[in-house]
Write a protein that holds these residues in place. Structure first.
Motif, short mmCIF file in Angstrom:
data_model
loop_
_atom_site.label_atom_id
_atom_site.label_comp_id
_atom_site.label_asym_id
_atom_site.label_seq_id
_atom_site.Cartn_x
_atom_site.Cartn_y
_atom_site.Cartn_z
N ARG A 58 -25.00 131.92 113.24
CA ARG A 58 -25.82 130.99 114.00
C ARG A 58 -25.62 131.36 115.46
O ARG A 58 -24.50 131.54 115.90
CB ARG A 58 -25.40 129.55 113.71
N SER A 59 -26.72 131.53 116.20
CA SER A 59 -26.61 131.99 117.58
C SER A 59 -27.15 130.95 118.56
O SER A 59 -28.33 130.61 118.51
CB SER A 59 -27.38 133.31 117.75
N ARG A 119 -28.04 119.30 102.05
CA ARG A 119 -28.32 118.64 103.35
C ARG A 119 -29.16 117.39 103.15
O ARG A 119 -28.77 116.52 102.39
CB ARG A 119 -28.96 119.64 104.30
N GLY A 140 -33.40 129.90 106.70
CA GLY A 140 -33.92 128.55 106.56
C GLY A 140 -34.83 128.17 107.72
O GLY A 140 -35.19 129.02 108.55
N ASP A 141 -35.18 126.90 107.81
CA ASP A 141 -36.17 126.48 108.80
C ASP A 141 -35.74 126.71 110.24
O ASP A 141 -36.57 127.01 111.10
CB ASP A 141 -36.58 125.01 108.57
N GLY A 142 -34.44 126.62 110.52
CA GLY A 142 -33.96 126.88 111.87
C GLY A 142 -34.24 128.33 112.27
O GLY A 142 -34.75 128.61 113.37
N SER A 143 -33.97 129.24 111.36
CA SER A 143 -34.22 130.66 111.62
C SER A 143 -35.71 130.90 111.85
O SER A 143 -36.10 131.71 112.70
CB SER A 143 -33.77 131.51 110.42
P1 ATP Z 1 -29.88 126.77 106.65
O1 ATP Z 1 -31.05 125.89 106.24
O2 ATP Z 1 -29.30 127.46 105.50
O3 ATP Z 1 -28.87 126.08 107.52
P2 ATP Z 1 -31.25 127.74 108.98
O4 ATP Z 1 -32.02 128.98 109.21
O5 ATP Z 1 -32.02 126.45 109.04
O6 ATP Z 1 -30.49 127.91 107.58
P3 ATP Z 1 -29.98 127.13 111.53
O7 ATP Z 1 -28.55 127.15 111.92
O8 ATP Z 1 -30.73 125.87 111.70
O9 ATP Z 1 -30.04 127.66 110.02
O10 ATP Z 1 -30.75 128.26 112.36
C1 ATP Z 1 -30.28 129.60 112.39
C2 ATP Z 1 -30.41 130.17 113.77
O11 ATP Z 1 -31.79 130.17 114.16
C3 ATP Z 1 -29.72 129.38 114.88
O12 ATP Z 1 -28.34 129.67 114.96
C4 ATP Z 1 -30.45 129.86 116.12
O13 ATP Z 1 -29.98 131.10 116.54
C5 ATP Z 1 -31.88 130.04 115.58
N1 ATP Z 1 -32.67 128.84 115.94
C6 ATP Z 1 -32.71 127.67 115.30
N2 ATP Z 1 -33.51 126.78 115.93
C7 ATP Z 1 -33.97 127.43 117.03
C8 ATP Z 1 -34.82 127.07 118.13
N3 ATP Z 1 -35.36 125.86 118.22
N4 ATP Z 1 -35.09 128.00 119.05
C9 ATP Z 1 -34.54 129.24 118.99
N5 ATP Z 1 -33.71 129.64 117.99
C10 ATP Z 1 -33.43 128.75 117.04
#
Ligand code: ATP
Length: 327
Positions: free
Chosen positions: A76-77, A176, A106-109
């Motif tokens: 996670r960055s 979650r 996931g959706d964050g990525s």
């Molecule tokens: P999981 O559902 O398994 O947790 P995810 O992809 O939703 O996976 P997140 O930690 O929400 O996991 O997002 C992964 C990465 O995506 C974050 O650490 C960040 O680097 C990037 N990211 C998430 N939201 C944003 C945003 N709004 N703008 C820019 N980068 C983002």
């Protein structure tokens, strides 16, 4: 097919999920099949910013199909959330000549990639990889089937000891804010009650399900609780029942990260393979800023905006079935 794309970058991001390796393999081999170069970006956006990028060949993804985790690692960055961080990432991609991206996560990525697309216009396709099955635009996410099977296996084992010792078990599963793993592992594991965030069951209603056990001497039972439960997690619910009655011998098991590991099921391997190939073909056919998914057993591409604004609702019918069967 488009000839403008020459180098595809692939990465895994967010929480890892079993089947991500199968998706990486599919992306790499499909890219090579279509005569494109393919690069693995290590540790998600973190590696993109740092330029931790390696060229992959068909053989570099041999013998990973059946392995859990992700060979590209995940992270996670925080930095990628900033325009400055994304600029650094773009400069690194440019340095390697990468002109298209495939994200597995996931959706964050996906949100991160969407911002990146808006700023730099790099064609990008997302592949849903998360055990939570909480992403709209696909009936299944990669890893969900494996995680649910892991939960079912655990519930079966817990049931053995629950019966032998006449104990009431609260088993907490991941997901979650989504109740998918809980509802389906609960049905498959024959749970006495299933607590999911999408349902409106109150503690009193749960207690009303367990209480008749006092009269019928049914002390042993398994209650499956989704981690996003609105009436408390497994520990809270166990405590509340104990406060109400000393009749039950209560134990709690929180399955936790156990559900994220292990060899993917056939279902997740096939799903990941199909989505990986479709992501590459989608890119080469001009798709951008979309997520590839599977709807009614057909490959579909959903614009990211639609994915972002939707929810992947629980099937109400599953909830009804679970209630009928838990009497
Ligand atoms: P999981 O559902 O398994 O947790 P995810 O992809 O939703 O996976 P997140 O930690 O929400 O996991 O997002 C992964 C990465 O995506 C974050 O650490 C960040 O680097 C990037 N990211 C998430 N939201 C944003 C945003 N709004 N703008 C820019 N980068 C983002």
């Amino acid at each position: 097919m488009s000839t403008t794309i020459t180098k595809i970058g692939v990465f895994t991001s967010g929480g890892d999920a079993p089947g991500m390796n199968a998706a990486i393999r599919a992306v790499v081999r499909a890219s090579i099949y279509y005569k494109k170069e393919v690069f693995g970006i290590m540790r998600g956006y973190e590696g993109m910013i740092e330029g931790d990028i390696v060229k992959l060949g068909a053989r570099s993804v041999g013998n990973i199909l059946q392995r859990g985790g992700t060979i590209l690692k995940s992270a996670r960055s925080q930095e990628f959330r900033t325009p400055e961080g994304r600029k650094k990432a773009f400069d690194q991609l440019k340095k390697h000549g990468i002109d298209a991206l495939i994200a597995i996560g996931g959706d964050g990525s996906f949100t991160g990639l969407h911002h990146f697309f808006n700023e730099y216009g790099l064609p990008s396709v997302c592949i849903p990889g998360t055990i939570d099955n909480d992403i709209p635009g696909t009936d299944y996410t990669i890893g969900y089937d494996t995680a649910t099977n892991t939960a079912v296996e655990a519930i079966d084992k817990i049931r053995d000891t629950a019966l032998s010792h006449n104990r009431l078990f609260f088993v907490e599963v991941m997901g979650r804010n989504s109740g998918y793993i809980a509802i389906n592992s609960g049905i498959a594991g024959g749970a006495g009650a299933i607590i999911i965030p999408e349902d409106h069951m109150t503690f009193e209603e749960l207690y009303a399900i367990l209480k008749p056990g006092e009269e019928t001497a049914k002390k042993s039972n398994v209650v499956v609780v989704a981690e996003g439960s609105k009436i408390g997690g497994a520990l809270d619910l166990a405590r509340k029942v104990t406060e109400r009655s000393s009749y039950f011998d209560i134990k709690v098991t929180i399955l936790g990260h156990l559900q994220r590991g292990g060899s993917p099921t056939y279902f997740d391997r096939v799903l990941a393979s199909k989505l990986g190939v479709a992501a590459v073909e989608g890119l080469l056919n001009g798709k951008q800023d979309v997520m590839v998914g599977i709807l009614d057993n057909k490959i579909s591409f959903t614009p990211f905006e639609t994915v972002r604004s939707g929810i992947h609702a629980i099937n109400e019918e599953d909830l009804r079935i679970a209630k009928i069967l838990s009497i």
